[in-house]
Scaffold this active site. Structure first.
Site, PDB file in Angstrom:
ATOM      1  N   GLY A  13       0.801  -1.241  -0.042  1.00  0.00           N
ATOM      2  CA  GLY A  13      -0.064   0.126  -0.076  1.00  0.00           C
ATOM      3  C   GLY A  13       0.831   1.417   0.040  1.00  0.00           C
ATOM      4  O   GLY A  13       2.146   1.222   0.296  1.00  0.00           O
ATOM      5  N   TYR A  64      -8.661  -2.595   4.124  1.00  0.00           N
ATOM      6  CA  TYR A  64      -9.786  -2.565   2.920  1.00  0.00           C
ATOM      7  C   TYR A  64     -10.013  -1.309   2.532  1.00  0.00           C
ATOM      8  O   TYR A  64     -10.934  -0.595   3.123  1.00  0.00           O
ATOM      9  CB  TYR A  64     -10.910  -3.523   3.221  1.00  0.00           C
ATOM     10  CG  TYR A  64     -11.876  -3.860   1.763  1.00  0.00           C
ATOM     11  CD1 TYR A  64     -11.871  -5.154   1.255  1.00  0.00           C
ATOM     12  CD2 TYR A  64     -12.697  -2.817   1.206  1.00  0.00           C
ATOM     13  CE1 TYR A  64     -12.487  -5.346   0.155  1.00  0.00           C
ATOM     14  CE2 TYR A  64     -13.280  -3.396   0.309  1.00  0.00           C
ATOM     15  CZ  TYR A  64     -13.468  -4.580  -0.271  1.00  0.00           C
ATOM     16  OH  TYR A  64     -14.393  -4.880  -1.312  1.00  0.00           O
ATOM     17  N   THR A  65      -9.732  -0.858   1.176  1.00  0.00           N
ATOM     18  CA  THR A  65      -9.714   0.850   1.256  1.00  0.00           C
ATOM     19  C   THR A  65     -10.755   0.969   0.061  1.00  0.00           C
ATOM     20  O   THR A  65     -10.802   2.054  -0.312  1.00  0.00           O
ATOM     21  CB  THR A  65      -8.494   1.200   1.087  1.00  0.00           C
ATOM     22  OG1 THR A  65      -7.747   0.645  -0.193  1.00  0.00           O
ATOM     23  CG2 THR A  65      -7.832   1.643   2.174  1.00  0.00           C
ATOM     24  N   ASP A 105     -11.449   9.784   7.855  1.00  0.00           N
ATOM     25  CA  ASP A 105     -12.457  10.649   8.178  1.00  0.00           C
ATOM     26  C   ASP A 105     -13.799  10.228   7.873  1.00  0.00           C
ATOM     27  O   ASP A 105     -14.758  10.794   8.192  1.00  0.00           O
ATOM     28  CB  ASP A 105     -11.916  11.745   7.445  1.00  0.00           C
ATOM     29  CG  ASP A 105     -11.941  11.637   5.940  1.00  0.00           C
ATOM     30  OD1 ASP A 105     -11.164  10.774   5.658  1.00  0.00           O
ATOM     31  OD2 ASP A 105     -12.288  12.346   5.025  1.00  0.00           O
ATOM     32  N   TYR A 128     -17.415   1.096   4.210  1.00  0.00           N
ATOM     33  CA  TYR A 128     -16.087   1.312   4.386  1.00  0.00           C
ATOM     34  C   TYR A 128     -16.129   2.049   5.783  1.00  0.00           C
ATOM     35  O   TYR A 128     -15.143   1.711   6.633  1.00  0.00           O
ATOM     36  CB  TYR A 128     -15.239   1.926   3.320  1.00  0.00           C
ATOM     37  CG  TYR A 128     -14.098   2.734   3.837  1.00  0.00           C
ATOM     38  CD1 TYR A 128     -13.014   1.985   3.726  1.00  0.00           C
ATOM     39  CD2 TYR A 128     -13.697   4.050   3.716  1.00  0.00           C
ATOM     40  CE1 TYR A 128     -11.723   2.246   4.204  1.00  0.00           C
ATOM     41  CE2 TYR A 128     -12.565   4.495   4.229  1.00  0.00           C
ATOM     42  CZ  TYR A 128     -11.379   3.759   4.240  1.00  0.00           C
ATOM     43  OH  TYR A 128     -10.379   4.163   4.712  1.00  0.00           O
ATOM     44  N   LYS A 132     -14.352   0.780   9.175  1.00  0.00           N
ATOM     45  CA  LYS A 132     -13.238   1.396  10.345  1.00  0.00           C
ATOM     46  C   LYS A 132     -13.458   1.724  11.446  1.00  0.00           C
ATOM     47  O   LYS A 132     -12.635   1.897  12.250  1.00  0.00           O
ATOM     48  CB  LYS A 132     -12.714   2.523   9.369  1.00  0.00           C
ATOM     49  CG  LYS A 132     -12.021   2.167   8.047  1.00  0.00           C
ATOM     50  CD  LYS A 132     -10.708   1.410   7.983  1.00  0.00           C
ATOM     51  CE  LYS A 132      -9.467   2.006   8.645  1.00  0.00           C
ATOM     52  NZ  LYS A 132      -8.375   1.249   8.360  1.00  0.00           N
ATOM     53  N   TRP A 153      -8.144  11.747   2.983  1.00  0.00           N
ATOM     54  CA  TRP A 153      -7.517  11.953   1.510  1.00  0.00           C
ATOM     55  C   TRP A 153      -6.066  11.548   1.354  1.00  0.00           C
ATOM     56  O   TRP A 153      -5.449  12.504   0.816  1.00  0.00           O
ATOM     57  CB  TRP A 153      -7.942  13.307   1.043  1.00  0.00           C
ATOM     58  CG  TRP A 153      -9.379  13.906   1.123  1.00  0.00           C
ATOM     59  CD1 TRP A 153     -10.481  12.896   1.578  1.00  0.00           C
ATOM     60  CD2 TRP A 153      -9.991  14.619   0.278  1.00  0.00           C
ATOM     61  NE1 TRP A 153     -11.768  13.760   1.298  1.00  0.00           N
ATOM     62  CE2 TRP A 153     -11.526  14.550   0.739  1.00  0.00           C
ATOM     63  CE3 TRP A 153      -9.552  15.763  -0.317  1.00  0.00           C
ATOM     64  CZ2 TRP A 153     -12.423  15.607   0.173  1.00  0.00           C
ATOM     65  CZ3 TRP A 153     -10.521  16.902  -0.640  1.00  0.00           C
ATOM     66  CH2 TRP A 153     -11.941  16.596  -0.418  1.00  0.00           C
TER      67      TRP A 153
END
Length: 283
Positions: A13, A64-65, A105, A128, A132, A153
């Site tokens: 990543g 897991y993004t 965020d 998502y 988180k 971001w």
């Protein structure tokens, strides 16, 4: 700061790759593990790696993004972002080592009119963000020496991210439409990674922190800055989110208040545009 032995998950990543770059000017010993090296959902594999490496710190960059994909793969998102993260934190705590976890965020609903603090209530709009948040809560419930850093971001010279995508588009298209009604603070993984390796490895009370670069921007603002700083000549047009329909709803405003992190760790956090310029000049 003395050299640390640091186990880093999610080595493919962008944050893990950024940590490796930043560490070239530091003296830590990084052990970067990908999914082939460590199944983060497997307790036995975790125990084996922790015993073999004996790290001083574990930085959990595995996540897991895929925000859109999580809407269709809820179980996978929760397995990685919640269950595996809590498992890693618990096993690290059993060895009295520091655990650093990265969150987002997107745990907020974006209805605020000022930057979110760590005390603000959460209300994720998508799977998502919910996964988180569950991971955060599970780690905090362990009451261990864990640090959780929410960041927004994230971009870098590595992997897939908004800044790289825009830079490519500006070289291939004359006009690009970019969303202008979502606002936060862009964060360079190189800048954030330096903070982690210089400030967060020791000291600081366990718990939840917001990492946010100074200033705020919309995706349109960020794209425009990329266009300008790279000397590209594309026309960038602001559009509403409805122009790009998505399965996952995003918060309209998710700027994070960084006063707690500045008070506790006293990092040198730049303005987002300064970090962006450094990232774009990376070779």
């Amino acid at each position: 700061m003395e050299s640390k032995r640091i186990l880093v998950t999610g080595s493919n990543g962008q944050l893990a790759q950024s940590l490796a770059v930043v560490n070239k000017s530091l003296s830590h010993e990084l052990f970067l593990l990908d999914r082939q090296s460590l199944d983060i959902s497997n307790a036995d594999e975790w125990r084996e790696k922790l015993d073999d490496i004996d790290p001083d710190v574990v930085i959990n960059c595995a996540a897991y993004t895929d925000v859109e994909g999580a809407e269709d793969h809820r179980e996978a998102a929760f397995s990685i972002n919640d269950s595996a993260a809590v498992l890693a934190s618990r096993l690290t705590a059993e060895r009295d080592k520091r655990f650093i976890h990265i969150s987002t965020d997107y745990v907020f609903d974006g209805k605020a009119s000022r930057p979110y603090t760590e005390q603000d209530g959460t209300a994720p709009l998508n799977v998502y963000g919910a996964s988180k948040l569950a991971g955060e809560q599970g780690i905090l419930d362990l009451k261990s020496d864990a640090l959780i850093f929410r960041v927004s971001w994230l971009y870098s010279p590595f992997g897939k991210n908004f800044v790289k995508t825009m830079n490519h588009l500006f070289g291939t298209r004359d006009e690009v439409n970019v969303v202008n009604d979502q606002i936060a603070s862009p964060s360079s993984a190189l800048t954030f990674g330096r903070f982690l390796l210089e400030c967060a490895l020791e000291g600081g009370e366990p718990g939840l922190y917001h990492y946010s670069e100074h200033g705020e921007a919309s995706w349109f603002d960020l794209a425009t800055a990329v266009n300008e700083l790279t000397g590209k000549r594309a026309q960038v047009h602001p559009v509403d989110s409805e122009y790009f329909p998505t399965k996952a709803e995003r918060p309209a405003y998710s700027k994070l208040d960084n006063r707690k992190i500045e008070t506790i760790f006293a990092p040198q956090i730049p303005h987002w545009r300064e970090s962006l310029e450094s990232c774009l000049n990376y070779e």
